[in-house]
Design an enzyme around this catalytic site. Sequence first.
Site, short mmCIF file in Angstrom:
data_model
loop_
_atom_site.label_atom_id
_atom_site.label_comp_id
_atom_site.label_asym_id
_atom_site.label_seq_id
_atom_site.Cartn_x
_atom_site.Cartn_y
_atom_site.Cartn_z
N GLU A 96 0.83 -1.19 0.00
CA GLU A 96 0.00 0.00 0.00
C GLU A 96 0.87 1.25 0.00
OE1 GLU A 96 -4.07 -1.46 2.13
OE2 GLU A 96 -2.48 -0.80 3.45
N CYS A 109 3.40 8.68 0.80
CA CYS A 109 3.96 7.77 1.80
C CYS A 109 4.14 6.42 1.12
CB CYS A 109 3.00 7.69 2.98
SG CYS A 109 3.51 6.51 4.23
N CYS A 116 7.07 -6.45 7.28
CA CYS A 116 8.18 -5.85 8.01
C CYS A 116 8.64 -6.83 9.08
CB CYS A 116 7.73 -4.55 8.68
SG CYS A 116 9.06 -3.66 9.54
N CYS A 120 7.11 -4.16 15.74
CA CYS A 120 6.75 -3.23 16.81
C CYS A 120 5.35 -3.59 17.30
CB CYS A 120 6.82 -1.78 16.31
SG CYS A 120 8.49 -1.35 15.77
N CYS A 123 2.07 -2.02 15.72
CA CYS A 123 2.01 -1.76 14.28
C CYS A 123 1.42 -2.96 13.54
CB CYS A 123 3.42 -1.47 13.77
SG CYS A 123 3.48 -1.23 11.98
N GLY A 165 7.22 -1.49 6.02
CA GLY A 165 8.62 -1.90 5.97
C GLY A 165 9.59 -0.99 6.69
N GLU A 166 10.79 -1.49 6.88
CA GLU A 166 11.87 -0.74 7.52
C GLU A 166 12.90 -0.42 6.42
OE1 GLU A 166 12.92 0.82 10.27
OE2 GLU A 166 14.82 1.03 9.21
N SER A 197 12.31 7.14 7.46
CA SER A 197 11.96 6.85 8.85
C SER A 197 12.48 5.47 9.23
CB SER A 197 10.44 6.91 9.00
OG SER A 197 10.06 6.60 10.32
N SER A 220 12.18 6.36 14.93
CA SER A 220 11.05 5.94 15.74
C SER A 220 11.55 5.51 17.11
CB SER A 220 10.34 4.76 15.06
OG SER A 220 9.70 5.22 13.89
N LEU A 221 11.36 6.37 18.10
CA LEU A 221 11.90 6.07 19.43
C LEU A 221 10.86 5.40 20.32
CD1 LEU A 221 14.76 6.53 20.35
CD2 LEU A 221 14.03 8.61 21.49
N HIS A 222 9.73 6.06 20.51
CA HIS A 222 8.56 5.49 21.19
C HIS A 222 8.70 5.26 22.69
CE1 HIS A 222 7.33 5.12 17.14
NE2 HIS A 222 7.85 3.95 16.90
N ASN A 296 -2.83 4.99 16.43
CA ASN A 296 -3.98 4.63 15.62
C ASN A 296 -4.36 3.22 16.02
OD1 ASN A 296 -4.25 7.00 13.95
ND2 ASN A 296 -2.29 6.39 13.07
N CYS A 339 -0.95 5.85 9.95
CA CYS A 339 0.31 5.21 10.34
C CYS A 339 0.05 3.88 11.02
CB CYS A 339 1.04 6.05 11.37
SG CYS A 339 1.62 7.57 10.74
N1 SAH Z 1 9.96 1.15 9.91
C1 SAH Z 1 10.02 2.57 9.90
C2 SAH Z 1 8.98 3.25 9.02
C3 SAH Z 1 7.58 2.72 8.95
S1 SAH Z 1 6.36 3.18 10.10
C4 SAH Z 1 9.94 3.10 11.33
O1 SAH Z 1 9.80 2.31 12.24
O2 SAH Z 1 10.09 4.29 11.52
C5 SAH Z 1 6.20 4.91 10.16
C6 SAH Z 1 5.79 5.39 11.55
O3 SAH Z 1 4.47 4.97 11.90
C7 SAH Z 1 6.73 4.86 12.63
O4 SAH Z 1 7.08 5.88 13.52
C8 SAH Z 1 5.83 3.85 13.31
O5 SAH Z 1 6.25 3.58 14.60
C9 SAH Z 1 4.47 4.51 13.24
N2 SAH Z 1 3.37 3.60 13.56
C10 SAH Z 1 3.33 2.27 13.39
N3 SAH Z 1 2.16 1.78 13.83
C11 SAH Z 1 1.44 2.82 14.30
C12 SAH Z 1 0.13 2.94 14.88
N4 SAH Z 1 -0.66 1.88 15.04
N5 SAH Z 1 -0.28 4.17 15.24
C13 SAH Z 1 0.52 5.25 15.04
N6 SAH Z 1 1.74 5.20 14.48
C14 SAH Z 1 2.20 3.99 14.11
#
Ligand code: SAH
Length: 364
Positions: A96, A109, A116, A120, A123, A165-166, A197, A220-222, A296, A339
């Site tokens: 997508e 995007c 992937c 995470c 995700c 994907g990463e 990203s 992406s730190l989180h 999300n 996202c």
């Molecule tokens: N693999 C890369 C890029 C893909 S995801 C990365 O990890 O950065 C792009 C962004 O969307 C990342 O910051 C990811 O953590 C975030 N993301 C993934 N799932 C999400 C969700 N359910 N709600 C909000 N953001 C999300």
Amino acid sequence: MTSPAAGFDLTSLDRATLERELTARGLPGFRARQLFQWIYQRDVTDFEAMTDLPRPLRTALAAELTITTPRLIGRERSEDGTEKFLLELDDERRIESVFIPDTPAMTFCVSTQVGCAMACAFCLTGRMGLVRNLTAAEIVGQVRLLAHALDLRDRAFNIVLMGMGEPLHNYDETMTALRILADPFGLAVPPRRVTLSTVGLVPAMDRLAAEPLMPNLAVSLHAATESRRREIVPIGRKYSIDEVIDACRRFPLPKRRRITFEYVLLAGVNDSDHEAHQLANRLAGLRAKVNVIPLNAAPGIPFERPSDAAVDRFAGVLASHHITVSVRKSRGRDIRAACGQLIVEGGRRSPAQILAAKIDRNED
Ligand code: SAH
């Protein structure tokens, strides 16, 4: 054309490599420039229509080379104008891509992998596991297809590698794609309009730091504490927050650019004041901005979206440390284009997907 290795995909090569391939076959290097202009600037992929190439060359190219364009098989438009494109690749795998009209610029995007491997916890794409890497042709092909479908080829747009994907886990193809996108005879998207990203693959970040072509970097730190991050970002067990941030400190940032830190807020998990203070301390002295992304939510994702008040509070703590912070507006949630919501249901499933589905239903 006599060729030692016939049959390559023309759109999987950057122009310098294509030039080398052509000269190795006894053709003038400038044909690469002409081919780039036809494909990326004029949107022509039928060799027969490339009228400034000699007719026998057109026939030889058509016989030997391919041009891969993903097939558009579905398109959905959100009430906020976001559009999700479902694309099918030559092996029937699906990916997508998303068009976001006003962020404030227009943004594409795009995906870099089918599925992937990073898994995470919040995700949906991670649920698929890694099915396969995309080729540079398939990465650039998404941009070609969206620009065509939206009639935006002659307009300026941004590209974010934030789809499925990463990107740094598919390093070479991603970098080739960035060179093709930036090429003045290609789509001519300047690197400052591209954001890569990453979940924080430290060795690949260091490799990226030495590239002549430098996209914006988003990390992406989180989480700001190691144990918390390891719970939600499995690769955090391999590369600690300290190591990721050190790699960011080493990163040769062009003037006036900053590294974006993405932080998905999960209610009651990583949204405390304490976590926000910790995050601010870790980022001290870095040219950084934080992009707070309220989760999300989706079925099967074991977390909740925090309240707007909790989001504001978290952002407020960061701001009190003089950290630039933005809250990502969720776009396209009604069509599951936001996202982390990109997952390709139906079609073929990988063993990892089947396993994930079993785990969801709690089977053995
Ligand atoms: N693999 C890369 C890029 C893909 S995801 C990365 O990890 O950065 C792009 C962004 O969307 C990342 O910051 C990811 O953590 C975030 N993301 C993934 N799932 C999400 C969700 N359910 N709600 C909000 N953001 C999300």
